[in-house]
Write an enzyme that holds these catalytic residues in place. Structure first.
Site, PDB file in Angstrom:
ATOM      1  N   TYR A 157     -31.047 -13.590 -82.505  1.00  0.00           N
ATOM      2  CA  TYR A 157     -32.287 -12.856 -82.770  1.00  0.00           C
ATOM      3  C   TYR A 157     -32.035 -11.893 -83.920  1.00  0.00           C
ATOM      4  O   TYR A 157     -31.023 -11.190 -83.941  1.00  0.00           O
ATOM      5  CB  TYR A 157     -32.693 -12.072 -81.522  1.00  0.00           C
TER       6      TYR A 157
ATOM      7  N   ASP B 191     -25.511  -9.885 -88.992  1.00  0.00           N
ATOM      8  CA  ASP B 191     -26.489  -8.988 -88.372  1.00  0.00           C
ATOM      9  C   ASP B 191     -25.744  -8.223 -87.282  1.00  0.00           C
ATOM     10  O   ASP B 191     -25.559  -8.721 -86.177  1.00  0.00           O
ATOM     11  CB  ASP B 191     -27.650  -9.804 -87.796  1.00  0.00           C
TER      12      ASP B 191
ATOM     13  N   LYS C   8     -29.750   0.190 -84.074  1.00  0.00           N
ATOM     14  CA  LYS C   8     -29.347   0.630 -82.740  1.00  0.00           C
ATOM     15  C   LYS C   8     -28.391   1.835 -82.743  1.00  0.00           C
ATOM     16  O   LYS C   8     -28.859   2.945 -82.955  1.00  0.00           O
ATOM     17  CB  LYS C   8     -28.806  -0.566 -81.954  1.00  0.00           C
TER      18      LYS C   8
HETATM   19  C1  PLP Z   1     -32.235  -5.457 -81.740  1.00  0.00           C
HETATM   20  C2  PLP Z   1     -31.841  -6.392 -82.802  1.00  0.00           C
HETATM   21  C3  PLP Z   1     -32.606  -6.564 -83.966  1.00  0.00           C
HETATM   22  C4  PLP Z   1     -33.950  -5.897 -84.155  1.00  0.00           C
HETATM   23  O1  PLP Z   1     -33.863  -4.516 -84.216  1.00  0.00           O
HETATM   24  P1  PLP Z   1     -35.213  -3.647 -83.964  1.00  0.00           P
HETATM   25  O2  PLP Z   1     -34.758  -2.253 -84.172  1.00  0.00           O
HETATM   26  O3  PLP Z   1     -35.644  -3.971 -82.568  1.00  0.00           O
HETATM   27  O4  PLP Z   1     -36.196  -4.088 -84.966  1.00  0.00           O
HETATM   28  C5  PLP Z   1     -32.124  -7.368 -84.958  1.00  0.00           C
HETATM   29  N1  PLP Z   1     -30.951  -8.011 -84.820  1.00  0.00           N
HETATM   30  C6  PLP Z   1     -30.189  -7.891 -83.721  1.00  0.00           C
HETATM   31  C7  PLP Z   1     -28.891  -8.597 -83.643  1.00  0.00           C
HETATM   32  C8  PLP Z   1     -30.615  -7.091 -82.667  1.00  0.00           C
HETATM   33  O5  PLP Z   1     -29.870  -7.011 -81.554  1.00  0.00           O
END
Ligand code: PLP
Length: 427
Positions: free
Chosen positions: A144, A239, A267
């Site tokens: 994701y 990511d 995060k």
């Molecule tokens: C949570 C997450 C996102 C999205 O971040 P948001 O702050 O919710 O937009 C993107 N990539 C990864 C790997 C994530 O865990």
């Protein structure tokens, strides 16, 4: 345990907010419950509006690595607040934050702040396309990367349980350049790159899958991707929105010793405030406006309150022994839960990297989205509800991670393990 106030608030929320929530997984749909409404959090505990107290393993979906409302973050916010909430004019805090990230994340020499993980990844993809002059993007099933259009293909997280096929509203045109391949399978990547490698701008992945449950990279996988990228002029994007400052101080890239061209962060970097960032080498990052011509902007980017909260958390994490402590706690929890499952004769597969982990209700091994989906999600739902009744708050979906914070103490972990043993026996 009663949830009367939460449930009546949810009824009210449903009238004004789509699905009653501001992000789908929170609804509890995947585990057959209504959400609890939280009132407060301190350390590893949250308290809901009915007065129930839980040991929390969601930790705001990862950001709260020091637990809820740590003093260092509250103090930093108190210190910054009287000066004003936003300027849209440079502040010193932004330099301090950039320096801290460059110091902590091995492959980052320059960094741009944004307001969410989604925004970080969306911008990184644009940068990769702008820098290479190519349009195709390779991603992996179950990874994701936020909810931007071109990445909502086989995307894990909320999409994994809510059965939204990609999503309506994403035109085919916008995903025609996205290729989604199985995770942990180098051959699949080689095959595509052999055919159309010179059209591929970037390969993007979660270096540790965290949105299909937790799925670590197999030995040699990240190295293999690095080599494919180098041989074909493709940029490698990690990511690390979830893994950054989580699986080690310098993220998954430091842990595995494989360095991407662009890193996406979010995060933990915000200390609970809405923050994201993307960074890379000076050369690649110089393509971004106003230095270069790849456009990306943000009214609230580098917001002083967000910077001070995030910085306070990162500084705390830089103190010696923090990650050793997290590893110790997380290993203790994992061992306890696996033992409890064994004693109760429930078949589970535990995956964990540092302080992020997952208990899959399947024999395993779980090494990609395909094997993760073999999990008995109905059983997970019953596990979730049982644990909730015992005062343990887990992610309301099989395909999410549990997060351990430095605030989880042995007695909290023991309480969790005892609860798990009782609940496993009822499954
Ligand atoms: C949570 C997450 C996102 C999205 O971040 P948001 O702050 O919710 O937009 C993107 N990539 C990864 C790997 C994530 O865990």
């Amino acid at each position: 345990m009663d949830f009367n106030k939460s449930h009546s608030l949810f009824e009210e929320a449903l009238r004004y907010i789509p699905g009653g929530v501001n992000s789908p997984v929170r609804s509890g749909k995947a585990v057959g419950t209504m959400p609890i409404f939280v009132k407060s959090g301190k350390g590893c505990h949250i308290t809901d509006v009915d007065g129930n107290r839980y040991v929390d393993y969601v930790c705001s979906w990862g950001p709260l690595i020091l637990g809820h409302a740590p003093d260092c973050v509250l103090d930093a916010l108190r210190e910054t607040l009287p000066y004003g909430t936003s300027f849209g004019i440079p502040t010193m805090l932004e330099i301090e934050m950039a320096k801290k990230i460059v110091e902590m994340v091995p492959s980052v020499e320059k960094v741009r702040m944004v307001n969410s993980g989604t925004e970080a990844v969306m911008s990184a993809i644009r940068l990769a396309r702008g820098y290479t002059g190519r349009s195709k993007v390779i991603k992996f099933d179950g990874c994701y990367h936020g909810h931007s259009d071109c990445l909502l293909v086989e995307a894990g997280s909320g999409i994994a349980t809510l059965a939204i096929p990609g999503s309506p509203g994403v035109p085919e045109n916008l995903v025609k350049d996205t290729i989604s391949l199985p995770f942990n399978n180098l051959e699949a990547v080689k095959k595509v790159v052999q055919e159309i490698g010179n059209e591929v701008a970037c390969i993007i992945l979660e270096p540790v899958g965290g949105n299909m449950g937790v799925v670590p990279p197999e030995k040699g996988y990240l190295e293999g991707l690095r080599k494919i990228c180098d041989d074909n002029g493709i940029l490698l994007i990690f990511d690390e929105v979830m893994t950054g400052f989580r699986v080690s101080k310098g993220g998954a890239q430091e842990l595995y010793g494989v360095y991407p061209d662009i890193t996406c962060l979010g995060k933990v970097i915000g200390g609970g405030m809405p923050v994201g960032a993307y960074g890379g080498s000076r050369e690649i990052m110089s393509s971004i406006a106003p230095e270069g011509n790849v456009y990306q902007a943000g009214t609230l980017s580098g917001n002083p309150l967000a910077m001070s909260a995030g910085l306070a958390q990162l500084k705390k994490l830089s103190e010696p022994g923090m990650y050793e402590k997290l590893e110790e706690k997380s290993a203790y929890l994992e061992k306890g839960i696996m033992n409890a499952a064994k004693k109760s004769g429930v078949e589970v597969c535990g995956n964990r990297v540092g302080s992020m982990g997952c208990v899959f209700f399947t024999r395993g091994p779980v090494k990609d989205f395909e094997s993760a989906k073999k999990s008995d999600t109905e059983k997970y739902a019953r596990f979730f509800r049982g644990m909730l009744e015992h005062g343990v708050y887990l992610a309301p979906s099989q395909f999410e991670a549990y997060f351990v914070s430095t605030a989880h103490e042995e007695k909290d972990l023991d309480k969790t393990i005892e609860a798990a043993e009782k609940v496993f026996k009822t499954l």
